[in-house]
Write an enzyme that holds these catalytic residues in place. Structure first.
Site, PDB file in Angstrom:
ATOM      1  N   LEU A  20     -14.494   4.694  68.370  1.00  0.00           N
ATOM      2  CA  LEU A  20     -13.289   4.383  67.601  1.00  0.00           C
ATOM      3  C   LEU A  20     -12.978   2.897  67.647  1.00  0.00           C
ATOM      4  O   LEU A  20     -12.548   2.308  66.646  1.00  0.00           O
ATOM      5  CB  LEU A  20     -12.095   5.156  68.161  1.00  0.00           C
ATOM      6  CG  LEU A  20     -11.925   6.572  67.650  1.00  0.00           C
ATOM      7  CD1 LEU A  20     -10.744   7.236  68.331  1.00  0.00           C
ATOM      8  CD2 LEU A  20     -11.716   6.560  66.135  1.00  0.00           C
ATOM      9  N   THR A 191     -12.598  -1.298  86.497  1.00  0.00           N
ATOM     10  CA  THR A 191     -12.993  -2.310  85.510  1.00  0.00           C
ATOM     11  C   THR A 191     -13.775  -3.433  86.181  1.00  0.00           C
ATOM     12  O   THR A 191     -14.819  -3.862  85.691  1.00  0.00           O
ATOM     13  CB  THR A 191     -11.742  -2.870  84.803  1.00  0.00           C
ATOM     14  OG1 THR A 191     -11.118  -1.806  84.098  1.00  0.00           O
ATOM     15  CG2 THR A 191     -12.086  -3.988  83.840  1.00  0.00           C
ATOM     16  N   LYS A 223      -5.244 -10.690  86.653  1.00  0.00           N
ATOM     17  CA  LYS A 223      -6.131 -10.260  87.729  1.00  0.00           C
ATOM     18  C   LYS A 223      -7.494  -9.859  87.157  1.00  0.00           C
ATOM     19  O   LYS A 223      -8.544 -10.281  87.659  1.00  0.00           O
ATOM     20  CB  LYS A 223      -5.476  -9.078  88.442  1.00  0.00           C
ATOM     21  CG  LYS A 223      -6.186  -8.649  89.694  1.00  0.00           C
ATOM     22  CD  LYS A 223      -5.345  -7.610  90.430  1.00  0.00           C
ATOM     23  CE  LYS A 223      -6.151  -6.997  91.571  1.00  0.00           C
ATOM     24  NZ  LYS A 223      -5.466  -5.822  92.126  1.00  0.00           N
ATOM     25  N   CYS A 381     -20.457  25.600  53.492  1.00  0.00           N
ATOM     26  CA  CYS A 381     -21.826  25.923  53.921  1.00  0.00           C
ATOM     27  C   CYS A 381     -21.919  27.387  54.360  1.00  0.00           C
ATOM     28  O   CYS A 381     -21.909  28.276  53.526  1.00  0.00           O
ATOM     29  CB  CYS A 381     -22.294  24.943  54.993  1.00  0.00           C
ATOM     30  SG  CYS A 381     -24.091  24.786  55.011  1.00  0.00           S
ATOM     31  N   HIS A 506     -21.540  19.791  52.626  1.00  0.00           N
ATOM     32  CA  HIS A 506     -20.492  19.455  53.597  1.00  0.00           C
ATOM     33  C   HIS A 506     -19.650  18.290  53.070  1.00  0.00           C
ATOM     34  O   HIS A 506     -19.937  17.132  53.387  1.00  0.00           O
ATOM     35  CB  HIS A 506     -21.116  19.058  54.935  1.00  0.00           C
ATOM     36  CG  HIS A 506     -21.695  20.211  55.689  1.00  0.00           C
ATOM     37  ND1 HIS A 506     -20.946  20.989  56.542  1.00  0.00           N
ATOM     38  CD2 HIS A 506     -22.942  20.733  55.699  1.00  0.00           C
ATOM     39  CE1 HIS A 506     -21.715  21.935  57.053  1.00  0.00           C
ATOM     40  NE2 HIS A 506     -22.932  21.803  56.560  1.00  0.00           N
ATOM     41  N   GLU A 508     -16.883  17.269  54.024  1.00  0.00           N
ATOM     42  CA  GLU A 508     -16.131  16.567  55.075  1.00  0.00           C
ATOM     43  C   GLU A 508     -16.809  15.267  55.506  1.00  0.00           C
ATOM     44  O   GLU A 508     -16.148  14.356  56.005  1.00  0.00           O
ATOM     45  CB  GLU A 508     -15.901  17.478  56.286  1.00  0.00           C
ATOM     46  CG  GLU A 508     -17.130  17.861  57.109  1.00  0.00           C
ATOM     47  CD  GLU A 508     -17.848  19.112  56.616  1.00  0.00           C
ATOM     48  OE1 GLU A 508     -17.761  19.407  55.401  1.00  0.00           O
ATOM     49  OE2 GLU A 508     -18.513  19.791  57.430  1.00  0.00           O
TER      50      GLU A 508
HETATM   51  N1  GLN Z   1     -26.742  28.670  58.987  1.00  0.00           N
HETATM   52  C1  GLN Z   1     -26.646  28.413  57.599  1.00  0.00           C
HETATM   53  C2  GLN Z   1     -27.926  27.829  57.019  1.00  0.00           C
HETATM   54  O1  GLN Z   1     -28.745  27.325  57.733  1.00  0.00           O
HETATM   55  C3  GLN Z   1     -25.467  27.498  57.301  1.00  0.00           C
HETATM   56  C4  GLN Z   1     -25.628  26.145  57.900  1.00  0.00           C
HETATM   57  C5  GLN Z   1     -24.335  25.356  57.907  1.00  0.00           C
HETATM   58  O2  GLN Z   1     -23.267  25.917  57.785  1.00  0.00           O
HETATM   59  N2  GLN Z   1     -24.423  24.065  58.073  1.00  0.00           N
HETATM   60  O3  GLN Z   1     -28.132  27.881  55.839  1.00  0.00           O
END
Ligand code: GLN
Length: 534
Positions: A20, A191, A223, A381, A506, A508
């Site tokens: 971060l 530290t 310090k 997924c 995905h 995200e």
């Molecule tokens: N297990 C599932 C696949 O391989 C989904 C994988 C996941 O959700 N990233 O297709």
């Protein structure tokens, strides 16, 4: 301008927030108009974290070019515009792999291959290669100073300043200043010891970032400065903050970016942090209160396993000016005890990605509940795959619908693609990285993206089985996203429902606080509308 290098190491304990800190520094330097690249060096032997359990290693973050990487790369992408790739994260395993490969090829004929210089040269070359075109390359070394396995990395970064000279490479050490409750005091000894370890191997840190749970008094700074041989102004406290997106601002207040550009002899404009201020303001005082989202999954004990997902939901909240409260629900509990009590208090249900059969029946029960009770639903997924199975079983009457990931079932609605069938190796063999997807007009997906061509990142082996397409669309399922080259279903949705959408990719991984992802914006928006009606 010649690329300048900033190396970030960590001391005292792991999980100290180096990632971060590195990402926030990246954000600050970008706000000053600099081009930044980021990189993480991991001392373990695995070639990548792709085969590690999320319980052990947390989330595996995927880049556009299909690298399975450390979750810190997720922070880097969320805080900066750096384009990360396979080169942005490498491990001891990868370094030795390529050195041994060269040795077998005969590149070192006649020579003895050694840690210094062969391994350290390989590390330096990998760092330089990733830094091309950047004004500043921020390089985080994983692990903690004092670990045996990080020594070659530390030696390589030591040589960096030796090779390039002062003013071109900078060392920032992140350490912990613990508060000892019984003594009622902050302690500087850990530290001091950590910096001593670094100096023993020839690295004198330029700046110390001191993680602490309360303000560091001036005499403590003094310090630490004296014992660690740094200037007082370079002892920078990083007090725990309520929101991770407030870190860039607090580091800026402590003048971290000013010290960095000064020491590296870079002239820049003053940073404009207004976008970050706006994000933090929304997180602190959202106009529309809170929505509750259930994340129904298997890895419920560790929020680290769903890092990007949790962040993307927060971003969805930022886009809707509301706070998103996440309720992690263990799908195995639903399987065991039924759904009662688990999902009655939520405004949206999300089933995230996952592997293996355990807990999947509970996910299917949760999806059926979302579908029939008209609660906004988002499947990612494995979440899409389970939504397809739920719909086949309970709407299309295909009672034995399942995924061939789990068994050789009667009706494999989800199956392995032909080109995956011959694959037996586990590392890096999934469908990985960015693929284009055509989005159909007049759908939820199109309303969210406002585009007909998108690109999203994948990490899975199994796919929607096209044999069953017409059975599902005949009962109303909409296939709103298709990967045209291979005719693969990427997005499904249901009409006559406030918001029900599943995607094979995905999303995200591409959401950022300053650019919330369209699907998370739309999903949280639907949850907010649902809450207001409730
Ligand atoms: N297990 C599932 C696949 O391989 C989904 C994988 C996941 O959700 N990233 O297709």
């Amino acid at each position: 301008m010649k690329t300048k290098f900033i190396f970030i190491t960590g001391g005292v304990v792991s999980s100290i927030g180096k990632g971060l800190a590195a990402a926030s520094l990246g954000a600050l330097l970008e706000a000053r108009g600099l081009r930044v690249t980021m990189q993480k060096l991991d001392p373990y032997i695995n070639v990548d974290p792709g085969t590690m359990s999320p319980f052990q290693h947390g989330e595996v973050f995927v880049t556009d070019d299909g690298a399975e990487t450390d979750l810190d790369l997720g922070h880097y992408e969320r805080y900066t515009n750096a384009r990360l790739s396979k080169k942005s994260n490498f491990t001891t395993g990868q370094v030795y792999f390529s050195v041994i490969d060269k040795e077998r090829r005969g590149d070192y004929l006649g020579g003895t291959v050694q840690v210094i210089p062969h391994i350290t040269d390989e590390i330096k070359n990998k760092i330089i290669e990733n830094a091309k075109g950047a004004d500043v390359a921020i390089v985080e070394v994983g692990g903690t100073v004092g670990d045996i396995e990080s020594l070659p990395f530390l030696e390589a970064i030591r040589q960096f300043r030796y090779d390039r000279g002062h003013g071109n490479a900078l060392y920032i050490h992140v350490t912990l200043v613990p508060y000892i409750r019984t003594a009622g005091e902050l302690k500087t000894k850990p530290t001091q010891h950590s910096v001593m370890e670094l100096r023993k191997i020839g690295i004198q840190p330029d700046i110390l970032l001191c993680r602490c749970e309360r303000e560091l008094p001036q005499e403590m700074k003094k310090k630490i400065a004296l014992f660690c041989n740094v200037e007082e102004k370079d002892v920078i406290p990083v007090v725990d903050s309520e929101h991770i997106y407030a870190v860039p601002q607090s580091l800026n207040k402590e003048r971290l970016d000013e010290q960095v550009v000064d020491k590296l002899n870079i002239w820049t404009k003053e940073p404009d942090l207004t976008p970050w201020q706006d994000v933090v303001e929304t997180l602190r005082h959202p106009s529309h209160g809170e929505v509750r989202i259930a994340v129904v999954g298997k890895y419920v004990n560790l929020t680290e396993s769903y890092k990007s997902l949790a962040e993307a939901l927060t971003h969805g909240g930022i886009a809707n000016d509301c706070r998103v409260y996440l309720k992690y629900v263990d799908s195995e509990k639903i399987e065991r005890d039924g759904i009662d009590g688990h999902l009655d208090d939520v405004d949206g249900i999300l089933v995230p990605g996952g592997f293996g059969e355990r807990g999947t029946e509970g996910k299917i029960i949760a999806i059926q509940f979302a579908r029939t009770a008209n609660i906004p639903f988002f499947g990612i997924c494995l979440g899409l795959q389970m939504a397809v199975i739920e719909f086949s079983r309970n709407v299309c009457g295909v009672k034995d619908a399942c995924s061939s990931e789990f068994s050789d079932c009667g009706s494999p609605l989800i199956h392995l693609m032909e080109d995956q069938k011959s694959v037996s190796k586990k590392g890096g063999t999934m469908r990985l990285g960015a693929y284009p997807c055509a989005v159909a007009k007049g759908t939820l997906a199109h309303a969210a993206y406002n585009a007909t061509e998108i690109s999203e990142r994948h990490r899975h082996r199994y796919e929607f089985n096209n044999k069953y397409r017409s059975a599902l669309t005949g009962k109303g399922m909409i296939l709103s996203g298709i990967y045209k080259d291979k005719d693969l279903v990427e997005i499904i949705e249901l009409p006559n429902h406030p918001w029900f959408l599943g995607c094979q990719f995905h999303p995200e991984f591409k959401s950022k606080p300053l650019q919330p992802h369209p699907l998370f914006r739309a999903f949280v928006g639907a949850a907010l509308a649902y809450r207001n009606k409730r």
